[in-house]
Scaffold this motif. Structure first.
Motif, PDB file in Angstrom:
ATOM      1  N   PRO A   1       0.822  -1.195   0.000  1.00  0.00           N
ATOM      2  CA  PRO A   1       0.000   0.000   0.000  1.00  0.00           C
ATOM      3  C   PRO A   1       0.858   1.248   0.000  1.00  0.00           C
ATOM      4  O   PRO A   1       1.895   1.313   0.650  1.00  0.00           O
ATOM      5  CB  PRO A   1      -0.798  -0.133   1.308  1.00  0.00           C
TER       6      PRO A   1
ATOM      7  N   SER B   1      -5.800   0.467   7.644  1.00  0.00           N
ATOM      8  CA  SER B   1      -4.633   0.185   6.809  1.00  0.00           C
ATOM      9  C   SER B   1      -4.107  -1.200   7.131  1.00  0.00           C
ATOM     10  O   SER B   1      -2.949  -1.481   6.909  1.00  0.00           O
ATOM     11  CB  SER B   1      -3.534   1.236   7.053  1.00  0.00           C
TER      12      SER B   1
ATOM     13  N   ALA C   1      -5.343  -4.175   5.972  1.00  0.00           N
ATOM     14  CA  ALA C   1      -5.589  -5.218   4.981  1.00  0.00           C
ATOM     15  C   ALA C   1      -4.265  -5.708   4.419  1.00  0.00           C
ATOM     16  O   ALA C   1      -3.256  -5.003   4.462  1.00  0.00           O
ATOM     17  CB  ALA C   1      -6.460  -4.684   3.849  1.00  0.00           C
TER      18      ALA C   1
ATOM     19  N   TYR D   1     -10.181  -8.780   2.320  1.00  0.00           N
ATOM     20  CA  TYR D   1     -10.345  -7.342   2.540  1.00  0.00           C
ATOM     21  C   TYR D   1     -11.666  -7.024   3.247  1.00  0.00           C
ATOM     22  O   TYR D   1     -12.203  -5.931   3.147  1.00  0.00           O
ATOM     23  CB  TYR D   1     -10.211  -6.598   1.202  1.00  0.00           C
TER      24      TYR D   1
ATOM     25  N   PRO E   1     -11.462  -3.702   5.787  1.00  0.00           N
ATOM     26  CA  PRO E   1     -11.676  -2.398   5.173  1.00  0.00           C
ATOM     27  C   PRO E   1     -13.041  -2.272   4.507  1.00  0.00           C
ATOM     28  O   PRO E   1     -13.623  -1.184   4.486  1.00  0.00           O
ATOM     29  CB  PRO E   1     -10.539  -2.260   4.156  1.00  0.00           C
TER      30      PRO E   1
ATOM     31  N   TYR F   1     -15.117   0.953   5.603  1.00  0.00           N
ATOM     32  CA  TYR F   1     -15.413   1.992   4.618  1.00  0.00           C
ATOM     33  C   TYR F   1     -16.886   1.997   4.235  1.00  0.00           C
ATOM     34  O   TYR F   1     -17.457   3.062   3.972  1.00  0.00           O
ATOM     35  CB  TYR F   1     -14.537   1.817   3.380  1.00  0.00           C
TER      36      TYR F   1
ATOM     37  N   ASP G   1      -2.649   0.207  -3.715  1.00  0.00           N
ATOM     38  CA  ASP G   1      -3.286   0.464  -2.420  1.00  0.00           C
ATOM     39  C   ASP G   1      -4.720  -0.053  -2.464  1.00  0.00           C
ATOM     40  O   ASP G   1      -5.643   0.632  -2.904  1.00  0.00           O
ATOM     41  CB  ASP G   1      -3.257   1.959  -2.110  1.00  0.00           C
TER      42      ASP G   1
ATOM     43  N   ASP H   1      -6.722  -0.790   0.022  1.00  0.00           N
ATOM     44  CA  ASP H   1      -7.625  -0.075   0.934  1.00  0.00           C
ATOM     45  C   ASP H   1      -8.229   1.142   0.239  1.00  0.00           C
ATOM     46  O   ASP H   1      -9.424   1.420   0.376  1.00  0.00           O
ATOM     47  CB  ASP H   1      -6.863   0.384   2.182  1.00  0.00           C
TER      48      ASP H   1
ATOM     49  N   GLN I   1     -12.124   2.049  -0.399  1.00  0.00           N
ATOM     50  CA  GLN I   1     -12.653   3.338   0.055  1.00  0.00           C
ATOM     51  C   GLN I   1     -13.347   4.068  -1.090  1.00  0.00           C
ATOM     52  O   GLN I   1     -14.473   4.563  -0.940  1.00  0.00           O
ATOM     53  CB  GLN I   1     -11.512   4.187   0.619  1.00  0.00           C
TER      54      GLN I   1
END
Length: 224
Positions: A43, A55, A57, A71, A74, A78, A148, A150, A154
């Protein structure tokens, strides 16, 4: 999101994979892009403006190792921030796992197809740039999505939030709100609103919806 599904997509990915494999071998002494490597980038939050949220994951890995269920944390966090169904967020990750989510392969593909999507949620540049406005990740760049995951979750979650804000309170069509949001993610907000009024999805959109149904229960299991 909708892109390379028409035609022999896996054949094209294999061709891209061969190109990347050759380059990878020349640079890294023969490592195969389908196996984890110490040089695999993780990431990018440490070298980019800070992104809010989890952060924890797993870092991006090579082709064989990606499982959307990894995942779940997250996704839950999110989805809660954006006020959308975490089961839907996870199901879309499963829907979008049809192509290899390897940073090197994604970038190799994008060099030949500049309008390709990036990241595990397959987000296009315009969608990402629209979604990030006024959000905690406004300073992040679309080019960071392959590295990344995450950030990809998001952005997906908030894009679904933006789509949800466009839906009428009581859609007149036969679809649930989550089904409409998935169709909007795949085909765009204008088509989503048409489906909300009762329009019938075409073959590609119907296929996406069918896969969503196929992935629905395992997505619930993943995020529970």
């Amino acid at each position: 999101m909708s892109e390379e599904r028409n035609g022999p997509r896996w054949g094209r990915w294999i061709a891209v994979g061969l190109v990347v494999a050759v380059g990878w071998g020349m640079i890294h002494g023969g490592d195969h892009p389908g196996t984890p490597s110490a040089s695999a980038s993780g990431p990018s939050t440490s070298s980019s403006p800070a992104a809010s949220g989890p952060s924890s994951a797993p870092a991006p890995t090579r082709l064989r190792d990606y499982d959307p269920a990894d995942y779940a944390k997250p996704v839950r966090e999110y989805a809660a921030q954006a006020g959308v169904n975490p089961q839907l967020v996870m199901a879309i990750l499963y829907n979008e796992s049809y192509k290899p989510h390897d940073p090197d392969l994604e970038r190799a593909w994008q060099r030949g197809k500049p309008d390709a999507s990036f990241g595990i949620a397959n987000m296009h540049r315009a969608a990402f740039d629209d979604t990030k406005k006024g959000r905690d990740f406004a300073s992040r760049r679309w080019e960071e999505l392959p590295d990344d995951r995450d950030l990809a979750v998001q952005a997906e979650s908030w894009h679904l939030r933006d789509l949800a804000d466009q839906l009428p309170a009581k859609p007149s069509g036969p679809y649930t709100r989550d089904e409409l949001l998935a169709l909007g993610y795949n085909t765009g907000s204008s088509n989503m609103l048409a489906f909300a009024r009762g329009a019938k999805p075409g073959p590609q959109a119907q296929s996406y919806l069918d896969r969503l149904h196929d992935n629905w229960q395992k997505s619930a299991d993943a995020v529970k």
